[in-house]
Each structure stands twice: as C-alpha cells, then as structure tokens.
Design a protein around this motif. Sequence first.
Motif, short mmCIF file in Angstrom:
data_model
loop_
_atom_site.label_atom_id
_atom_site.label_comp_id
_atom_site.label_asym_id
_atom_site.label_seq_id
_atom_site.Cartn_x
_atom_site.Cartn_y
_atom_site.Cartn_z
N PHE A 29 -5.78 180.33 6.59
CA PHE A 29 -6.80 179.46 5.99
C PHE A 29 -6.69 179.49 4.47
CE2 PHE A 29 -11.09 178.35 4.58
CZ PHE A 29 -11.36 177.25 5.37
N ALA A 30 -6.48 180.68 3.92
CA ALA A 30 -6.35 180.82 2.47
C ALA A 30 -5.13 180.07 1.94
CB ALA A 30 -6.26 182.30 2.09
N GLU A 31 -4.11 179.94 2.77
CA GLU A 31 -2.90 179.21 2.38
C GLU A 31 -3.04 177.71 2.57
OE1 GLU A 31 0.24 180.94 4.60
OE2 GLU A 31 0.07 182.91 3.63
N GLY A 32 -4.21 177.27 3.05
CA GLY A 32 -4.47 175.84 3.20
C GLY A 32 -4.19 175.27 4.57
N ARG A 33 -3.83 176.11 5.53
CA ARG A 33 -3.53 175.61 6.86
C ARG A 33 -4.81 175.49 7.69
NH1 ARG A 33 0.72 179.39 6.52
NH2 ARG A 33 -0.08 180.70 8.20
N ALA A 34 -4.79 174.57 8.65
CA ALA A 34 -5.86 174.49 9.63
C ALA A 34 -5.73 175.66 10.60
CB ALA A 34 -5.79 173.17 10.39
N VAL A 35 -6.84 176.17 11.10
CA VAL A 35 -6.80 177.33 11.99
C VAL A 35 -7.68 177.10 13.20
CG1 VAL A 35 -6.27 178.96 10.13
CG2 VAL A 35 -8.66 178.53 10.74
N VAL A 36 -7.28 177.70 14.31
CA VAL A 36 -8.05 177.68 15.56
C VAL A 36 -8.12 179.11 16.07
CG1 VAL A 36 -8.17 176.86 17.95
CG2 VAL A 36 -7.31 175.34 16.13
N GLY A 37 -9.33 179.58 16.39
CA GLY A 37 -9.49 180.92 16.92
C GLY A 37 -9.30 180.95 18.42
N LEU A 38 -8.70 182.02 18.92
CA LEU A 38 -8.52 182.20 20.36
C LEU A 38 -9.46 183.33 20.80
CD1 LEU A 38 -6.91 181.30 22.85
CD2 LEU A 38 -5.25 183.09 22.31
N TRP A 39 -10.48 182.96 21.54
CA TRP A 39 -11.56 183.88 21.88
C TRP A 39 -11.21 184.68 23.14
CZ3 TRP A 39 -15.98 182.79 25.54
CH2 TRP A 39 -16.90 183.84 25.52
N ASP A 40 -11.43 185.98 23.06
CA ASP A 40 -11.25 186.88 24.19
C ASP A 40 -12.63 187.42 24.56
OD1 ASP A 40 -10.72 188.85 26.02
OD2 ASP A 40 -9.14 189.82 24.84
#
Length: 249
Positions: A29-40
Amino acid sequence: MNWEREITVEGKIFQVTISDDHEALRSAFAEGRAVVGLWDRERADQNLNPAAYVVEDLKDIDDVFLERVIRRREGLPWNIVKTQRLTIREFAPQDFVSIPDEPEAGISGSLFLKEEPLKDYICHQYGFYEYGIWALVDHEKGLLVGKAGISNLELTDQEEFFSAIKKNDTPVELGYHIFSPYRQQGYGKEACMAILSYAALAVSERIYARIDERNLASIKLAEDLGFRLIARTHSGSVPRLCLYEWNYS
C-alpha cells in the motif's frame, strides 16, 4: 501467503497485492499498489490493515472485483452496468461541468452542481456504501444525459410510510432524472431496468420509490418497471407523495 496480480484498467497496467500478512499489505500500500486482504477466520489476531477489501477465499477474486479495487484506490469511477445505449457509472469530479441546473431534478438537489460537494459525495457515498446516484452516459454520443441510482430511504416527516416498510428492512429507493434535452427517448426506463437488476443482487431485493402523485410520467414508469403502490401521505401533506415497492423475483 502473498499473491501478485496485474490488471489493465483504461489502458494502464496496475499491480494488486493479495495477502494474509499485515506487513506485506502495508508495504504494498505504501508503494502505491492496490491491496486485498485474505481473511483467515481461525486467526483471531489477524491484522489486514490497510486493505479496504477483504476476501475469505481466493475463489472470490476475479478480474471485475480487482478492477473495482484498483479504481477505488486510484480514484477512478466504477462502471456499474452497460445497456444498449448507456454506460451507468459513478460520477467523477469533472462531471459537475456537464450537469444542468434543473430545479425539478430532486436527486441530491444542487449537490452535483458544485465540484467540492460532488467530490465529498463520491468519497463518502460510493466509498462507504458502494452505491448511490450514478451518471448516465450515452456511450456512442459521449454525452451525460441524466442521473439515476439507489439511495438510502429517508422518511423524515413522512410517518405514514413507516408502517409500510418491512420490519428489519434497511430501505433504499430508486431515483432518476433525465436532463431536459434528452427526455422522451426512453433513457429513463432503460437505465432504471438495468439499475434494478444490478441493485437486486448488489444492494437489496426490495427497492422503494417515492413519487409526487402529480407526476404521472414517473408513476407510469414505476408501474411499467413492476413497482406497486403501498402507501400515501395524508391528504394534508403538500405535495402528496406515493410510496411504491419493487421486489426481485
């Protein structure tokens, strides 16, 4: 576990990081990329910040989902649905210059006529609810011809409607406005049919509409769309409003 995906949006390649690890998400995220969390669900201490979108299974991720994640991250409008003539999409800040000042518009009043309030609406309404009033663009002509969409139903000073709303329902309503140069061309019905089909799956299977009883054109459209009259405000109210309900079936 970390996964990297590339998705092309409007001719530009974007990277998406999918991870169950906080540090990996934070770094991407800090590098500017979109992120998606994988929930366990087995991990009570899992931290998926700063992911705004979380999935439980990689099978829940497809290109449409990732494109929307990227668009939200980059401040680009979501494309909601396309019809034969229309692209129904979220408003963008620059759209305000194309919206005429028509007193009968009703939907969000003059909100869309100014750049800063429109930016706030885009950020808070779309960003939180992921639905709202959308732009109707004739994709062949490249013209903004109106606005329509789904809003939270506010019943202030309309107590007569409370008993007609289903218990435990979080009511939403359909609204639309076609700009005057483009009326009587079928845009309203075309847009509303597509929006109802989309909203039934993405928002709610029950959708309401409030219509001034004098607005015969809107009443006819609502009935053609499958809405049924379920309540009216008292005769002392000015103007008298009718509450219509539509159910997905």
